[in-house]
Design an enzyme around this catalytic site. Structure first.
Site, PDB file in Angstrom:
ATOM      1  N   GLU A  72     -18.413 -23.983 -16.627  1.00 10.54           N
ATOM      2  CA  GLU A  72     -17.669 -24.355 -17.834  1.00 10.54           C
ATOM      3  C   GLU A  72     -17.365 -23.069 -18.605  1.00 10.54           C
ATOM      4  OE1 GLU A  72     -19.954 -27.254 -20.020  1.00 10.54           O
ATOM      5  OE2 GLU A  72     -20.102 -28.572 -18.272  1.00 10.54           O
ATOM      6  N   GLY A 116      -0.090   5.746   0.782  1.00  9.94           N
ATOM      7  CA  GLY A 116       0.817   5.107  -0.183  1.00  9.94           C
ATOM      8  C   GLY A 116       1.332   3.763   0.319  1.00  9.94           C
ATOM      9  N   GLU A 154     -19.652 -18.115  -7.013  1.00  9.37           N
ATOM     10  CA  GLU A 154     -20.919 -18.669  -6.495  1.00  9.37           C
ATOM     11  C   GLU A 154     -22.102 -17.797  -6.915  1.00  9.37           C
ATOM     12  OE1 GLU A 154     -21.035 -20.601  -2.733  1.00  9.37           O
ATOM     13  OE2 GLU A 154     -18.918 -21.107  -2.816  1.00  9.37           O
TER      14      GLU A 154
HETATM   15  C1  FAD Z   1     -11.317 -17.801  -8.644  1.00  7.13           C
HETATM   16  C2  FAD Z   1     -12.581 -18.475  -9.067  1.00  7.13           C
HETATM   17  C3  FAD Z   1     -12.999 -19.631  -8.419  1.00  7.13           C
HETATM   18  C4  FAD Z   1     -14.159 -20.292  -8.839  1.00  7.13           C
HETATM   19  N1  FAD Z   1     -14.531 -21.470  -8.232  1.00  7.13           N
HETATM   20  C5  FAD Z   1     -15.554 -22.192  -8.760  1.00  7.13           C
HETATM   21  C6  FAD Z   1     -15.866 -23.498  -8.264  1.00  7.13           C
HETATM   22  O1  FAD Z   1     -15.252 -23.991  -7.318  1.00  7.13           O
HETATM   23  N2  FAD Z   1     -16.859 -24.198  -8.875  1.00  7.13           N
HETATM   24  C7  FAD Z   1     -17.569 -23.693  -9.920  1.00  7.13           C
HETATM   25  O2  FAD Z   1     -18.459 -24.397 -10.440  1.00  7.13           O
HETATM   26  N3  FAD Z   1     -17.328 -22.438 -10.396  1.00  7.13           N
HETATM   27  C8  FAD Z   1     -16.332 -21.692  -9.838  1.00  7.13           C
HETATM   28  N4  FAD Z   1     -16.058 -20.423 -10.336  1.00  7.13           N
HETATM   29  C9  FAD Z   1     -16.897 -19.867 -11.389  1.00  7.13           C
HETATM   30  C10 FAD Z   1     -17.776 -18.708 -10.939  1.00  7.13           C
HETATM   31  O3  FAD Z   1     -18.847 -19.169 -10.168  1.00  7.13           O
HETATM   32  C11 FAD Z   1     -18.213 -17.924 -12.190  1.00  7.13           C
HETATM   33  O4  FAD Z   1     -17.068 -17.228 -12.633  1.00  7.13           O
HETATM   34  C12 FAD Z   1     -19.361 -16.977 -11.939  1.00  7.13           C
HETATM   35  O5  FAD Z   1     -20.539 -17.677 -11.681  1.00  7.13           O
HETATM   36  C13 FAD Z   1     -19.607 -16.010 -13.106  1.00  7.13           C
HETATM   37  O6  FAD Z   1     -19.565 -16.631 -14.345  1.00  7.13           O
HETATM   38  P1  FAD Z   1     -18.634 -16.004 -15.506  1.00  7.13           P
HETATM   39  O7  FAD Z   1     -17.305 -15.783 -14.903  1.00  7.13           O
HETATM   40  O8  FAD Z   1     -18.716 -16.892 -16.685  1.00  7.13           O
HETATM   41  O9  FAD Z   1     -19.256 -14.598 -15.824  1.00  7.13           O
HETATM   42  P2  FAD Z   1     -20.383 -14.272 -16.907  1.00  7.13           P
HETATM   43  O10 FAD Z   1     -21.570 -15.126 -16.665  1.00  7.13           O
HETATM   44  O11 FAD Z   1     -19.791 -14.280 -18.260  1.00  7.13           O
HETATM   45  O12 FAD Z   1     -20.751 -12.781 -16.516  1.00  7.13           O
HETATM   46  C14 FAD Z   1     -20.033 -11.650 -16.989  1.00  7.13           C
HETATM   47  C15 FAD Z   1     -20.725 -10.391 -16.459  1.00  7.13           C
HETATM   48  O13 FAD Z   1     -22.075 -10.338 -16.951  1.00  7.13           O
HETATM   49  C16 FAD Z   1     -22.985 -10.247 -15.886  1.00  7.13           C
HETATM   50  N5  FAD Z   1     -24.214 -10.995 -16.190  1.00  7.13           N
HETATM   51  C17 FAD Z   1     -24.319 -12.240 -16.733  1.00  7.13           C
HETATM   52  N6  FAD Z   1     -25.604 -12.603 -16.840  1.00  7.13           N
HETATM   53  C18 FAD Z   1     -26.330 -11.581 -16.325  1.00  7.13           C
HETATM   54  C19 FAD Z   1     -27.727 -11.346 -16.126  1.00  7.13           C
HETATM   55  N7  FAD Z   1     -28.650 -12.250 -16.460  1.00  7.13           N
HETATM   56  N8  FAD Z   1     -28.124 -10.167 -15.601  1.00  7.13           N
HETATM   57  C20 FAD Z   1     -27.196  -9.238 -15.230  1.00  7.13           C
HETATM   58  N9  FAD Z   1     -25.869  -9.401 -15.385  1.00  7.13           N
HETATM   59  C21 FAD Z   1     -25.445 -10.556 -15.911  1.00  7.13           C
HETATM   60  C22 FAD Z   1     -22.253 -10.870 -14.677  1.00  7.13           C
HETATM   61  O14 FAD Z   1     -22.794 -10.412 -13.459  1.00  7.13           O
HETATM   62  C23 FAD Z   1     -20.830 -10.389 -14.925  1.00  7.13           C
HETATM   63  O15 FAD Z   1     -20.699  -9.080 -14.454  1.00  7.13           O
HETATM   64  C24 FAD Z   1     -14.924 -19.752  -9.899  1.00  7.13           C
HETATM   65  C25 FAD Z   1     -14.517 -18.561 -10.527  1.00  7.13           C
HETATM   66  C26 FAD Z   1     -13.361 -17.935 -10.139  1.00  7.13           C
HETATM   67  C27 FAD Z   1     -12.942 -16.677 -10.870  1.00  7.13           C
END
Ligand code: FAD
Length: 387
Positions: A126, A340, A363
């Protein structure tokens, strides 16, 4: 390297490679450009029986497991990481049914998924619950024999296209993550709609979309497992699906390596093919070594899961981290080998580099995977010390 695949596994691999070469490669650039959902390819994959490979025979599958799924994803990803995701995301949406579905739920959905007649999606993320997946806010409040769902899931692969969606929602918001449950929601259920379709950097041959629930009534028979098991369903599902992301990364990397080797044999500078320069040879050697190591770890993770090992989080995360970091390095180096030309859309490697990036993010980001690996190592060390 010989991975001692069975004859059936080799057949699956060859079949997937054939579909990738004949059906996917010619249209990969088209779907990358248009971001349409590749239903024609889904049809080809279904005709080749590739959706059946990881589904038990009693539900019209071919009885394979995570390794068979990974072999298919790898081959498809060599041609297009985005289109391969349409297949892999359906596997991700199917795993919760395989692991936690009742007999009735399995009979209802698995034969149709095996036939490729419908596809699946998995909805955990979410807007404010990404890495911190325990922060989901979507609610599924009991009302008689139903749950009423309200909330929005973000960035769901196959969103809007999948018929069956595993949705993680709070059935008891007072208990936080311990009050979450996994609920199967069919497309077409009143109150279940779709929001923003994302415009992405890579894997543009796949659809990423919001799932929106507004007073969406779902029968309680759609609950997977028991109430309160939602987070566990999600984590166990991801343990089994991460080798699929690893296989996607591996396929993208292997595809880029093939293109780089072929190009290095054609491109002439200083009166010689660039493959004769040691600087290029060393790059190709490192790329090939990394790809092979990623393959070995990915297959081993898949085999460990298929062997029924209980605690697979660590190896599953290791495969995902290593293969996705490999994909990013190898595709970047493939662009470098092309010089390039590699930067231009007329050549295939810039797309591969864009497609590779997501495998380090979804994931569970690679930072989160490293956390999973380290926590498991510490747990093992504590256990060993107590003995
Ligand atoms: C193209 C795409 C397809 C997707 N498909 C699905 C799907 O089918 N189903 C589904 O449920 N989700 C899906 N997702 C969601 C995806 O799993 C999440 O984007 C991912 O888990 C990361 O969450 P976030 O993007 O909110 O990043 P954030 O949690 O906001 O993280 C931002 C940064 O902070 C770092 N960070 C956060 N917490 C920590 C910690 N505790 N320690 C160290 N570093 C940390 C992260 O590694 C990252 O670098 C999809 C995302 C994309 C972009």
């Amino acid at each position: 390297m010989n991975y001692f695949l069975t004859d059936d596994q080799k057949m699956i691999q060859e079949l997937a490679a054939k579909v990738a070469k004949e059906k996917i490669a010619p249209v990969a650039a088209h779907y990358d450009e248009t971001e349409e959902f590749p239903w024609d390819i889904v049809k080809s994959l279904a005709q080749a029986d590739l959706y059946r490979v990881f589904i038990p025979t009693e539900y019209d599958g071919l009885g394979g497991g995570v390794l068979e799924m990974a072999l298919v994803v790898e081959e498809l990803s060599k041609a297009c990481g985005g289109i391969a995701l349409c297949y892999a995301a359906s596997a991700l949406g199917t795993i919760p049914i395989l692991l936690f579905g009742s007999e009735e739920q399995k009979k209802k959905y698995l034969p149709r998924l095996a036939a490729g007649e419908i596809i699946a999606a998995f909805a955990l993320t979410e807007a404010n619950a990404g890495s911190d997946a325990a922060g989901v806010k979507t609610k599924a409040i009991a009302d008689g024999d139903s749950y009423i769902l309200n909330g929005t899931k973000q960035w769901i692969s196959n969103g809007g296209e999948a018929f069956i969606n595993t949705v993680i929602a709070l059935t008891d918001p007072t208990r936080g993550v311990r009050g979450s449950s996994a609920i199967l929601v069919e497309k077409g259920t009143p109150g279940f709609g779709f929001g923003k379709k994302e415009n992405k950097m890579g894997i543009r041959g796949s659809t990423t979309r919001e799932l929106v629930f507004q007073d969406c009534r779902v029968p309680k028979t759609q609950l997977l497992g028991k109430e309160g098991m939602g987070f566990m369903v999600a984590m166990k599902t991801l343990d089994q699906s991460r080798p699929g992301v690893a296989a996607q990364a591996l396929g993208i990397a292997a595809g880029a390596l093939d293109k780089a080797v072929a190009y290095s044999r054609e491109r002439v500078q200083f009166g010689k093919t660039i493959s004769s320069f040691q600087g290029v040879q060393f790059m190709l050697a490192d790329m090939a070594t990394q790809v092979e190591a990623a393959r070995a770890l990915t297959y081993q993770a898949a085999r460990t899961i298929d062997a029924g090992e209980k605690d697979v989080s660590k190896i599953s995360s290791m495969a995902k981290v290593f293969a996705s970091d490999t994909a990013m390095r190898v595709t970047t180096d493939a662009v470098q080998v092309f010089g390039g030309y590699g930067y231009m859309k007329e050549y295939p490697v810039e797309k591969m580099m864009r497609d590779a990036k997501i495998t380090q993010i979804y994931e569970g980001t690679n930072q989160i995977q490293r956390e999973v690996i380290a926590l498991n190592m510490i747990k093992e060390s504590v256990r060993a010390t107590k003995k």
